[in-house]
Design a protein around this motif. Structure first.
Motif, mmCIF file in Angstrom:
data_model
loop_
_atom_site.group_PDB
_atom_site.id
_atom_site.type_symbol
_atom_site.label_atom_id
_atom_site.label_comp_id
_atom_site.label_asym_id
_atom_site.label_seq_id
_atom_site.Cartn_x
_atom_site.Cartn_y
_atom_site.Cartn_z
ATOM 1 N N VAL A 1 10.469 9.175 -11.037
ATOM 2 C CA VAL A 1 10.802 10.590 -11.143
ATOM 3 C C VAL A 1 9.500 11.375 -11.201
ATOM 4 O O VAL A 1 8.634 11.113 -12.039
ATOM 5 N N TYR A 2 9.358 12.307 -10.276
ATOM 6 C CA TYR A 2 8.122 13.089 -10.193
ATOM 7 C C TYR A 2 8.476 14.560 -10.025
ATOM 8 O O TYR A 2 9.069 14.947 -9.021
ATOM 9 N N PRO A 3 8.122 15.394 -11.002
ATOM 10 C CA PRO A 3 8.523 16.800 -10.960
ATOM 11 C C PRO A 3 7.592 17.717 -10.149
ATOM 12 O O PRO A 3 7.933 18.866 -9.911
ATOM 13 N N GLY A 4 6.438 17.213 -9.719
ATOM 14 C CA GLY A 4 5.468 18.068 -9.038
ATOM 15 C C GLY A 4 5.703 18.172 -7.539
ATOM 16 O O GLY A 4 6.740 17.766 -7.019
ATOM 17 N N ASP A 5 4.705 18.707 -6.860
ATOM 18 C CA ASP A 5 4.718 18.817 -5.398
ATOM 19 C C ASP A 5 4.237 17.479 -4.841
ATOM 20 O O ASP A 5 3.042 17.252 -4.693
ATOM 21 N N LEU A 6 5.180 16.608 -4.550
ATOM 22 C CA LEU A 6 4.852 15.228 -4.194
ATOM 23 C C LEU A 6 3.978 15.139 -2.950
ATOM 24 O O LEU A 6 2.971 14.422 -2.954
ATOM 25 N N LYS A 7 4.316 15.842 -1.899
ATOM 26 C CA LYS A 7 3.535 15.756 -0.668
ATOM 27 C C LYS A 7 2.096 16.201 -0.900
ATOM 28 O O LYS A 7 1.152 15.517 -0.509
ATOM 29 N N GLY B 1 -3.932 3.700 -9.571
ATOM 30 C CA GLY B 1 -2.697 3.620 -10.350
ATOM 31 C C GLY B 1 -1.853 4.871 -10.180
ATOM 32 O O GLY B 1 -0.625 4.792 -10.018
ATOM 33 N N GLU B 2 -2.491 6.031 -10.223
ATOM 34 C CA GLU B 2 -1.762 7.282 -9.998
ATOM 35 C C GLU B 2 -1.178 7.319 -8.588
ATOM 36 O O GLU B 2 -0.047 7.759 -8.391
ATOM 37 N N LEU B 3 -1.940 6.849 -7.614
ATOM 38 C CA LEU B 3 -1.446 6.787 -6.241
ATOM 39 C C LEU B 3 -0.214 5.885 -6.162
ATOM 40 O O LEU B 3 0.769 6.206 -5.497
ATOM 41 N N GLY B 4 -0.251 4.766 -6.869
ATOM 42 C CA GLY B 4 0.895 3.858 -6.892
ATOM 43 C C GLY B 4 2.146 4.541 -7.406
ATOM 44 O O GLY B 4 3.236 4.386 -6.837
ATOM 45 N N ARG B 5 2.013 5.322 -8.452
ATOM 46 C CA ARG B 5 3.172 6.044 -8.987
ATOM 47 C C ARG B 5 3.671 7.082 -7.998
ATOM 48 O O ARG B 5 4.877 7.263 -7.823
ATOM 49 N N LEU B 6 2.760 7.772 -7.324
ATOM 50 C CA LEU B 6 3.166 8.753 -6.320
ATOM 51 C C LEU B 6 3.893 8.082 -5.154
ATOM 52 O O LEU B 6 4.879 8.616 -4.629
ATOM 53 N N LEU B 7 3.423 6.906 -4.756
ATOM 54 C CA LEU B 7 4.100 6.167 -3.687
ATOM 55 C C LEU B 7 5.493 5.726 -4.137
ATOM 56 O O LEU B 7 6.446 5.757 -3.352
ATOM 57 N N MET B 8 5.612 5.324 -5.398
ATOM 58 C CA MET B 8 6.935 4.991 -5.930
ATOM 59 C C MET B 8 7.842 6.211 -5.899
ATOM 60 O O MET B 8 9.014 6.111 -5.530
ATOM 61 N N ALA B 9 7.306 7.365 -6.271
ATOM 62 C CA ALA B 9 8.099 8.599 -6.250
ATOM 63 C C ALA B 9 8.533 8.926 -4.829
ATOM 64 O O ALA B 9 9.679 9.352 -4.603
ATOM 65 N N ASP B 10 7.667 8.699 -3.872
ATOM 66 C CA ASP B 10 7.998 8.954 -2.470
ATOM 67 C C ASP B 10 9.148 8.068 -1.997
ATOM 68 O O ASP B 10 9.907 8.450 -1.114
ATOM 69 N N GLU B 11 9.285 6.902 -2.598
ATOM 70 C CA GLU B 11 10.375 5.972 -2.268
ATOM 71 C C GLU B 11 11.591 6.161 -3.174
ATOM 72 O O GLU B 11 12.533 5.375 -3.124
ATOM 73 N N GLY B 12 11.540 7.185 -4.027
ATOM 74 C CA GLY B 12 12.665 7.443 -4.924
ATOM 75 C C GLY B 12 12.726 6.510 -6.120
ATOM 76 O O GLY B 12 13.765 6.404 -6.764
ATOM 77 N N ARG B 13 11.622 5.857 -6.433
ATOM 78 C CA ARG B 13 11.603 4.870 -7.518
ATOM 79 C C ARG B 13 10.844 5.358 -8.751
ATOM 80 O O ARG B 13 10.628 4.608 -9.692
#
Length: 104
Positions: free
Chosen positions: A47-53, A33-45
């Motif tokens: 908002v993620y304030p951390g170091d996404l990569k 689930g956390e990975l899913g949110r990170l993938l959404m953040a990578d697509e701009g969908r």
């Protein structure tokens, strides 16, 4: 597997027993689930304030770790299973490409 052994020791210390494979699955699904949110953040969908990569790298590694934990608990040679499944899938897909086109 050493990391999982340490987690089992902590689980036993804190709760009296190590997690079951079902509880491991819940831990894995939480990380997926956390990975899913990170993938959404990578697509701009999302908002993620951390170091996404960096966080994507860590979460992908953690999800892979869970799969290795499951294969170890189940006595499955994941390297062999992966190679066999990918060979089977490649054969099936190649046959689909060579066969008649699907009708629309």
């Amino acid at each position: 597997m050493r990391i999982r052994e340490i987690y089992h020791a902590l689980e036993t210390k804190n709760h009296g027993s190590a997690w079951t494979i079902q509880e491991d699955m819940i831990g894995f699904t939480y990380d997926v689930g956390e990975l899913g949110r990170l993938l959404m953040a990578d697509e701009g969908r999302w908002v993620y304030p951390g170091d996404l990569k960096q966080d994507l790298e860590h979460k992908l590694a953690e999800c892979l770790w869970w799969l290795l934990v499951f294969s170890g608990r189940l006595g499955i040679d994941l390297d062999s299973a992966f190679a066999s499944k990918m060979a089977e899938r490649e054969s099936e897909l190649s046959a689909s490409l060579a066969g008649p086109a699907a009708e629309a």
